[in-house]
Design a protein around this motif. Structure first.
Motif, PDB file in Angstrom:
ATOM      1  N   ASP A   1      42.346  36.823  33.245  1.00 43.57           N
ATOM      2  CA  ASP A   1      42.990  38.127  32.975  1.00 43.57           C
ATOM      3  C   ASP A   1      42.271  38.862  31.840  1.00 43.57           C
TER       4      ASP A   1
ATOM      5  N   VAL B   1      45.620  41.752  46.963  1.00 41.07           N
ATOM      6  CA  VAL B   1      45.182  42.133  45.619  1.00 41.07           C
ATOM      7  C   VAL B   1      45.556  43.587  45.403  1.00 41.07           C
TER       8      VAL B   1
ATOM      9  N   ARG C   1      48.433  42.884  40.274  1.00 37.75           N
ATOM     10  CA  ARG C   1      47.525  42.229  39.325  1.00 37.75           C
ATOM     11  C   ARG C   1      47.096  43.196  38.234  1.00 37.75           C
TER      12      ARG C   1
END
Lengths: 475, 197
Positions: free
Chosen positions: A139, A221, B122
């Motif tokens: 991340d 995603v 995300r």
């Protein structure tokens, strides 16, 4: 509507021909805890030297200046990392410089190396690229990558680069993909193909034997992109040695002519302004007149669907190398498959297919080593290395890796470099029982596309066997 | 970690005046493998950067006042004469003249629509937006560019009419002070701190 001047559209003229002499690469992985970056760089340099039967010390004696592609200082947590690598390679006191153009860093490094030889400044140069993306958790890595977007206008929006890219994917998906299930499957086919080819590559980080259904069922995603549609985050290095004619033939009896050109476009997609499509040699002004009728919304160029930088890199490079139709003039290509959908977009930008028809390159079977529908060799195989999806995206090394992969086909040494049991063993990887030789038989010319971000920088590197040169085009 | 003493900056007489801490040092830790052999070390740190907006400062200041600013090229000799830029460009990209600041709030309220969008669960580290984030790229009448933003209310669709909302109550003075909602959204439906300006 913006326009470009005659001066800006000039076909680049080099003072002398430039040759690719050799190249090499390290193992690629998501993390390589047992090695420092310099060890990976040295691995790739040794492979390049041994490829032409030289010791590293012999090869170093020919090098006059060095070009280092390393995109992200903050990933490596080392400013002037180029200087560290240069010293560890034992190349002081030669002049050297770092090159940074995001995902296109590898291609841009070759561009600088190419111009240096063409100008006469150096007779022989090193182009070396690497990236170390395993020093932070994923991340934080995504935050670092998002720092390559505009820090005030984009990065605070989620700190996720995929987001800035996926809005373009979404637009292409709607306009040219028409949101069709069949188009979604075509995208998935690219991921299956590239991960499958990666299985034959001992360097590759992401080999997988998967199906279209596996891709379509992988986690979302950013719709329509799923996890298996996306490229890898990698560690590794790759290098190339470029030289003038005399030096090239001193080092090897089989150097390849190399041409590199570059294009650019706005860092923020938001800043794109409308323009006419700059045409490639295999296109006509009339062929896009009805683009908006065939694909509603597709007449806004480059809009959010095309990459002007890729189009311009091909625009300059094709004319320098004499390429008219990439399908016929090239025997293979390595494209920047950051995402399956952007791979399709690239087919159009570089003229493998006209705008709007990229998907047919996959659906025809032309992009395969062996066309699955005819059983014959694919017309223009793409990404036999596994590409960024299956092999690696160690950013600074990527464009160089792609170029060396293309070269190994033209040198007819692909099987030697990918099939050697000792290499599989040294990398700690198991060679598959169904390992297949992907050598493109009789390959004489090829191209590698290196691409940054949402299209801020793109390079086209063309390799040509000297016995199979094309006639340079002036317009 | 206390951030009470976190560094703050003022500009006085053209110079930075710094107060508080701008970096926090932490001890590193060894990284070992299964055999207990040393492989490396962690390098923790915490730093605060001092970042200037320069000529874009009016844009970020005005978001907190409920205004969306753009810029316009007013060079009569420029090919881009009359072009309006949102994102705000300090200089015209063609002639490099200093652009004139224009208030685009009314234009955005009347005729903004979603050019494209994406939705993601995300995010990278340091994200402060609620997930999933709905990114929208918004086009306006008479503007040659397409602005990126986010949609905290409703589901995006291409062509959807949207209006800007602004973090006027507790502004961050960053781009996340600007967001978009579907036309017809009620003030009571807006996220905390946001208003129509």
């Amino acid at each position: 509507m913006i326009t470009f001047s005659k001066q800006q559209l000039k076909v680049p003229e080099m003072s002398k021909p430039v040759y690719l002499v050799t190249g090499g690469m390290s193992k690629f992985g998501r993390s390589i805890p047992e090695k420092r970056t310099e060890e990976l760089v040295i691995d790739s340099f040794i492979e390049a030297a041994e490829f032409i039967g030289k010791t590293p010390a012999d090869l170093k004696r020919y090098i006059h200046s060095c070009y280092y592609g390393h995109f992200a200082d903050h990933f490596g947590d080392q400013l002037l990392g180029e200087s560290v690598i240069h010293d560890r390679l034992g190349l002081d006191p030669l002049g050297n410089i770092g090159i940074k153009t995001g995902g296109a860093t590898g291609g841009s490094t070759l561009w600088e190396a190419f111009k240096t030889v063409a100008s006469g400044y150096s007779d022989c140069v090193l182009a070396m690229g690497w990236e170390r993306m395993d020093e932070v958790p994923t991340d934080e890595g995504n935050h670092y990558i998002a720092s390559a977007a505009d820090k005030d206008w984009e990065t605070p929006l989620g700190h996720i680069y995929t987001g800035y890219y996926a809005v373009m994917a979404q637009k292409y998906w709607q306009v040219f993909g028409k949101e069709e299930e069949s188009f979604r499957k075509t995208m998935a086919e690219i991921a299956v193909k590239n991960r499958g080819y990666a299985r034959m590559n001992p360097h590759a980080q992401g080999p997988m034997k998967i199906t279209v259904e596996d891709v379509i069922n992988s986690p979302v995603v950013a719709h329509p992109l799923r996890a298996l549609d996306c490229c890898l985050m990698s560690v590794g290095a790759s290098c190339a040695i470029l030289a003038d004619e005399k030096t090239a033939y001193e080092l090897t009896d089989n150097p390849l002519l190399v041409y590199v050109a570059a294009g650019s476009h706005t860092l923020r997609v938001a800043d794109r302004r409308d323009m006419d499509i700059p045409l490639l040699p295999n296109e006509t002004p009339d062929q896009y007149k009805d683009l908006g009728e065939r694909f509603p919304g597709g007449d806004r160029y480059p809009g959010f669907t095309g990459f002007l930088a890729a189009r311009m890199a091909a625009y300059y490079a094709y004319r320098m190398a004499g390429v008219v139709d990439p399908n016929k003039d090239f025997d293979l290509v390595e494209l920047h498959d950051a995402f399956t959908i952007s791979d399709i977009q690239s087919y159009e930008d570089v003229g493998i297919r006209p705008y709007g028809e990229g998907r047919t390159y996959v659906e025809s079977g032309d992009c395969y080593h062996t066309n699955p529908y005819t059983g014959k060799p694919g017309e223009l195989p793409a990404n036999l290395s596994g590409g960024l999806i299956g092999n690696m995206h160690a950013v600074g090394a990527t464009g160089i890796m792609q170029t060396i992969e293309v070269a190994q086909h033209i040198w007819n040494r692909w099987a030697e470099m990918h099939g050697d049991d000792k290499k599989w063993e040294a990398f700690g990887r198991e060679k598959p029982a169904d390992w297949t030789d992907l050598q493109v038989k009789g390959a004489k010319r090829g191209m590698a596309i290196s691409h940054a971000g949402v299209g801020s920088h793109v390079t086209s590197t063309i390799l040509v066997h000297p016995d199979y040169q094309l006639e340079r085009r002036q317009s | 970690m206390s951030t009470e003493a976190r560094g703050k900056v003022r500009v006085e007489g053209g110079k930075y005046r710094l107060n508080g801490k701008f970096h926090y040092a932490f001890p590193n830790d060894p990284i070992r493998n299964e055999e207990g052999e040393l492989m490396g070390v962690t390098n923790p740190r915490d730093v605060t950067h001092i970042h200037m907006y320069g000529g874009e400062a009016p844009f970020f200041e005005n978001l907190s006042k409920g205004k969306l600013l753009g810029t316009k090229c007013e060079n009569p000799d420029c090919d881009a004469h009359g072009s309006v830029f949102v994102p705000f460009r300090i200089h015209c990209p063609d002639c490099l003249w200093k652009n004139t600041i224009v208030d685009m709030t009314e234009t955005a309220n009347k005729g903004a629509s979603v050019h494209t969008f994406m939705i993601t669960e995300r995010t990278g580290a340091f994200n402060t937006l609620e997930k999933p984030i709905r990114f929208v790229n918004v086009e306006f009448e008479g503007v040659s560019t397409i602005l990126m933003g986010y949609l905290p209310v409703g589901e995006p669709e291409m062509g959807m009419k949207v209006v800007p909302i602004f973090q006027t109550k507790s502004p961050t003075f960053t781009i996340i002070d600007l967001a978009w909602v579907p036309q017809g959204t009620l003030e009571s439906e807006l996220p905390e701190g946001f208003s129509f300006g």
